[in-house]
Design an enzyme around this catalytic site. Structure first.
Site, PDB file in Angstrom:
ATOM      1  N   HIS A 164      16.135 -38.950  -1.508  1.00 39.33           N
ATOM      2  CA  HIS A 164      16.255 -40.140  -0.648  1.00 39.33           C
ATOM      3  C   HIS A 164      17.545 -40.915  -0.898  1.00 39.33           C
ATOM      4  CE1 HIS A 164      11.597 -39.969  -0.311  1.00 39.33           C
ATOM      5  NE2 HIS A 164      12.177 -39.087   0.455  1.00 39.33           N
ATOM      6  N   ARG A 206      18.872 -54.464  -4.749  1.00 45.09           N
ATOM      7  CA  ARG A 206      18.302 -53.356  -5.520  1.00 45.09           C
ATOM      8  C   ARG A 206      19.364 -52.735  -6.430  1.00 45.09           C
ATOM      9  NH1 ARG A 206      14.958 -49.451  -2.030  1.00 45.09           N
ATOM     10  NH2 ARG A 206      14.415 -48.689  -4.103  1.00 45.09           N
ATOM     11  N   TYR A 248      19.799 -53.815  -0.191  1.00 47.30           N
ATOM     12  CA  TYR A 248      20.245 -52.773  -1.133  1.00 47.30           C
ATOM     13  C   TYR A 248      21.229 -53.328  -2.162  1.00 47.30           C
ATOM     14  CZ  TYR A 248      17.484 -49.633   1.602  1.00 47.30           C
ATOM     15  OH  TYR A 248      16.394 -49.041   2.209  1.00 47.30           O
ATOM     16  N   ASP A 294      17.480 -44.682  -7.904  1.00 46.57           N
ATOM     17  CA  ASP A 294      18.096 -45.137  -9.159  1.00 46.57           C
ATOM     18  C   ASP A 294      18.683 -43.935  -9.913  1.00 46.57           C
ATOM     19  OD1 ASP A 294      14.759 -45.330 -10.308  1.00 46.57           O
ATOM     20  OD2 ASP A 294      16.236 -43.949 -11.165  1.00 46.57           O
ATOM     21  N   SER A 318       3.042 -41.588  -4.913  1.00 48.55           N
ATOM     22  CA  SER A 318       1.773 -41.699  -4.165  1.00 48.55           C
ATOM     23  C   SER A 318       1.627 -40.579  -3.147  1.00 48.55           C
ATOM     24  CB  SER A 318       1.738 -43.047  -3.433  1.00 48.55           C
ATOM     25  OG  SER A 318       2.811 -43.098  -2.486  1.00 48.55           O
TER      26      SER A 318
END
Ligand code: APR
Length: 228
Positions: free
Chosen positions: A104, A56, A53, A89, A171
């Site tokens: 999330h 990220r 993380y 983000d 998805s």
């Protein structure tokens, strides 16, 4: 103003240079999801998870909102817009979206292991030994698999009140987020924008736009302005 609800996934940030999870070059092709995105993986190797993380967080900090994020912001001039995102983000907010629900978690927030709703801002790295006020190791405020999704009730309430709906860049493989479309009123206009649209049962009556998020949102904006 009519209520426009937009549910987004990693595909909306792909054109900002952030990898999705399940596409050919997706994150889950490079990392074992159970090692870096479950409480079990975190207990087994917290440094591996913190570093994942931290990486990220650097990528998100270096990314910029794209035209799809910006188009959603523009639509706030015509609709009462709520964005429900699976993304950690902050590109929706940086593009100017005022109402954003993160299902999330958020990459620029951290918390202790027990205090589920006490967050602290983090723009650098979380390192082993960084302790939270609840006396535990700081961890990213990200919802891992097998963890509860605190914002799901709020999100389902927003879905129930939608006058029109857009699904972009997801998805629909992860629940309970993917089940949110079942809360939408049956008769409202519903659109999906995806380069490779996931299967949605026909009774949902979605209008499918097989395109990139940036081009698809631009195209759809013209259509839905007639509905305002
Ligand atoms: N424009 C539009 N759609 C795109 C683009 C693009 N430029 N690039 C990819 N997509 C689509 C893909 O076709 C796919 O349907 O975005 C979707 C991305 O799907 P996933 O990678 O599965 O991401 P998402 O649905 O957000 O994942 C849900 O899974 O791993 C967990 O917690 C993580 O929030 C995440 C959740």
């Amino acid at each position: 103003m009519k209520k426009l609800v937009v549910l987004t996934g990693a595909g909306i940030s792909a054109e900002s240079g952030l990898k999705t999870f399940r596409d050919g070059d997706g994150l889950w092709n490079g990392y074992d999801v159970y090692e870096v995105a479950t409480p079990e993986g975190y207990r087994k190797n917290p440094k591996l998870v913190l570093d994942f993380y931290n990486m990220r967080r650097k990528e998100v900090a270096a990314a910029l909102p794209n035209a799809a994020h910006v188009t959603i912001t523009d639509l706030q001039n015509y609709f009462d817009v709520t964005v429900i995102t699976q993304n950690i983000d902050d590109l929706h907010e940086r593009a100017g979206s005022k109402k954003v629900i993160h299902l999330h978690g958020e990459i620029f927030k951290m918390r202790g292991e027990h205090a589920l709703d006490t967050f602290f801002e983090i723009y650098g790295d979380i390192n082993l030994g960084d302790m939270a006020p609840d006396g535990t190791q700081f961890r990213p405020h990200v919802v891992w698999f097998n963890e509860e999704v605190p914002m799901i009730i709020e999100a389902s309430r927003v879905m129930c009140g939608a006058d029109l709906f857009i699904l972009a860049g997801t998805s629909l493989q992860v629940y309970p987020a993917a089940g949110l479309i079942d809360y939408l009123p049956g008769f409202i206009p519903k659109y999906i924008i995806d380069k490779n649209p996931p299967y949605i049962p026909p009774h949902h009556n979605f209008y499918i736009i097989k395109n990139s998020a940036t081009e698809g949102m631009k195209e759809l904006k013209k259509t839905i302005l007639e509905l305002k």
